[in-house]
Design an enzyme around this catalytic site. Structure first.
Site, PDB file in Angstrom:
ATOM      1  N   ASP A  38      -9.902  22.143 -20.161  1.00 25.78           N
ATOM      2  CA  ASP A  38     -10.032  22.119 -21.372  1.00 25.78           C
ATOM      3  C   ASP A  38     -10.364  20.647 -22.103  1.00 25.78           C
ATOM      4  O   ASP A  38      -9.713  19.835 -21.327  1.00 25.78           O
ATOM      5  CB  ASP A  38      -8.756  22.604 -22.232  1.00 25.78           C
ATOM      6  CG  ASP A  38      -8.556  23.962 -21.894  1.00 25.78           C
ATOM      7  OD1 ASP A  38      -9.132  24.655 -21.368  1.00 25.78           O
ATOM      8  OD2 ASP A  38      -7.206  24.471 -22.359  1.00 25.78           O
ATOM      9  N   ASP A 167      -1.309  23.717 -27.338  1.00 29.23           N
ATOM     10  CA  ASP A 167      -2.902  23.375 -27.831  1.00 29.23           C
ATOM     11  C   ASP A 167      -2.858  22.649 -28.996  1.00 29.23           C
ATOM     12  O   ASP A 167      -3.546  23.330 -30.009  1.00 29.23           O
ATOM     13  CB  ASP A 167      -3.954  24.437 -27.720  1.00 29.23           C
ATOM     14  CG  ASP A 167      -3.848  25.178 -26.094  1.00 29.23           C
ATOM     15  OD1 ASP A 167      -3.397  24.579 -25.261  1.00 29.23           O
ATOM     16  OD2 ASP A 167      -4.187  26.071 -25.984  1.00 29.23           O
TER      17      ASP A 167
END
Length: 489
Positions: A38, A167
């Site tokens: 990511d 996140d």
């Protein structure tokens, strides 16, 4: 600096120097060495674009999540900066997971990330515990906050899982407060997005459940992003375990967006229906930032969790997409490569109203680091196709059927040697059909922008670099215009 961080920095410097420049893409970000997933902390700070990323310097597989770091002045040339974060504290010793970055009023850069630890249950099994932590620094070196973690299970709404709580994406609100959205799993086992607020970036409070999945669109919603664009607000997330719906949401782990209206006073988001963010085979966990000129730019991980196209035998694994500018048109997000790419155009080759029938090669239209635009014009044809990164053995093809408005991507012959998805088919949204295709080719990838950015499709390839031919095909006579530029860095 901790021993673990110092070790990572020394290792990546020595090993990264061993990777030859020609073994990497020309203008897409790869890890310094090892594994990348990511994008994290995409931001503009001290006159440079910063991008951090999930990083395992020691292997080309996911493990021991650190934060890698690159910087750029033009969004194309990226320079490696030493590892920013290592899992070196008790609260994050099982990983520094995804997060974001923002500049504080005192000029320091704040990183907010998911810190992972583990706990042992009564039956002897072990499970992850996810909390949120912060670190501050100067664009190169970062120090973790001595009161970490700043958000824990006590800050979750009732029924929310402390295992799936990750996140954080942070921004500064118009009221002067910091806000962040975080992915969460409620008691029903699906996904939701939580909203938190802070006056200083260090002390946080729960505000509201910004969006609920209710088991409609996959399960856990990872990597949320939330921002204003034009007269709408946009929620981006990456649902796991999502079933395909005809020609939408084919990736299992998808990236989707919701447009909607946001009531800042009540902190409520009224979302519309979800839309696919990219129709290719390698696109996940996108993150955006706003540039000083007001543009909203997005970068995503150009890979799939379930498919590995790039061979593990090399010293890096994982790439980022080329940065894309987002706009809202016709109540949809449109994406296009950032305009800075045009500064590196060379050797133009153009054809106006070229007539083709059967398979056709156009002199000068070839290459593996190119910006290629094909405009489809008149014709009685039903089938049109393009083969890219091709020679007598290799090719990646794009096949369009005018009658069904279906576009098929096929990388079966790109050099893949594993049992991975190689064919993807989706419908062109425009009722008028496919009119324009813009391809950004780099050595290991093809990114397609359809009808001036109305849809996109991102695909990784593993084709030898000497396969650089391009073939056009039409089942009946038609005309098209072609514009090709080499991208010379």
């Amino acid at each position: 600096m901790s021993e673990m961080l110092e070790k990572a920095r020394k290792y990546e410097f020595i090993q990264g120097q061993q990777i030859k420049e020609e073994e990497r893409p020309a203008f897409h970000i790869t890890p310094y060495v090892g594994w990348m997933n990511d994008p994290n902390g995409f931001s503009y700070y001290k006159g440079e674009y910063h991008l951090f990323y999930q990083y395992n310097p020691y292997s080309t597989h996911w493990d021991s999540m650190h934060w890698g770091h690159v910087v750029s002045k033009d969004l194309l040339h990226w320079n490696y900066v030493p590892t920013a974060l290592a899992p070196d504290e008790d609260y994050d010793k099982f990983g520094c997971f995804s997060g974001s970055a923002i500049e504080l009023e005192d000029g320091r850069q704040l990183l907010m990330y998911t810190s992972v630890n583990q706990e042992k249950l009564e039956d002897g099994t072990v499970r992850d515990i996810q909390t949120q932590a912060v670190a501050v620094g100067d664009g190169k070196d970062y120090e973790k906050y001595d009161k970490n973690p700043v958000l824990t299970a006590k800050d979750l709404p009732k029924g929310a899982s402390k295992v799936d709580f990750r996140d954080p994406k942070i921004w500064k609100g118009n009221d002067g407060n910091f806000y962040c959205v975080i992915g969460s799993r409620p008691a029903d086992g699906s996904g939701q997005i939580l909203l938190y607020r802070s006056k200083n970036g260090f002390e946080w409070e729960f505000v509201s459940i910004l969006a609920k999945n209710q088991n409609r669109y996959g399960k856990m919603w990872e990597c949320p992003d939330f921002f204003a664009l034009k007269d709408k607000h946009v929620l981006i997330c990456s649902p796991q375990d999502m079933k395909a719906r005809k020609y939408e949401f084919h990736n299992g782990h998808n990236s989707v967006y919701f447009l909607g209206d946001y009531d800042a006073n009540r902190c409520r988001f009224s979302k519309e229906q979800p839309h696919t963010l990219d129709y290719g085979m390698d696109f996940y966990a996108p993150q955006t930032t706003e540039l000083p000129d007001g543009r909203r730019i997005m970068i995503a991980w150009m890979k799939s969790w379930d498919a590995c196209v790039i061979p593990n035998s090399q010293d890096w694994q994982g790439m980022m997409t080329f940065p894309r500018e987002l706009e809202i048109k016709e109540n949809r997000i449109w994406q296009n490569p950032v305009k800075e790419l045009e500064n590196y155009h060379q050797n133009p080759c153009c054809y106006e109203h070229a007539e083709i029938e059967g398979e056709t090669v156009l002199a000068g239209v070839e290459g593996r680091t190119i910006d290629l635009t094909v405009t489809l014009e008149d014709g009685e044809n039903t089938i049109f196709s393009i083969k890219l990164a091709a020679d007598s053995e290799y090719e990646t093809s794009y096949i369009y059927n005018k009658e069904t408005r279906l576009l098929e991507i096929d990388r079966t012959y790109c050099g893949v040697t594993k049992d991975v998805v190689c064919v993807r088919k989706f419908r062109i949204e425009d009722p008028a059909g496919l009119k324009k295709m813009r391809f950004i080719l780099d050595y290991h990838s093809i990114e397609l922008f359809i009808n001036d950015g109305q849809q996109t499709a991102t695909t990784a390839i593993c084709t030898p670099l000497n396969a650089k031919d391009i073939y056009f095909f039409s089942d009946k006579k038609m005309t098209m215009s072609v514009e090709k530029h080499d991208i010379i860095m």
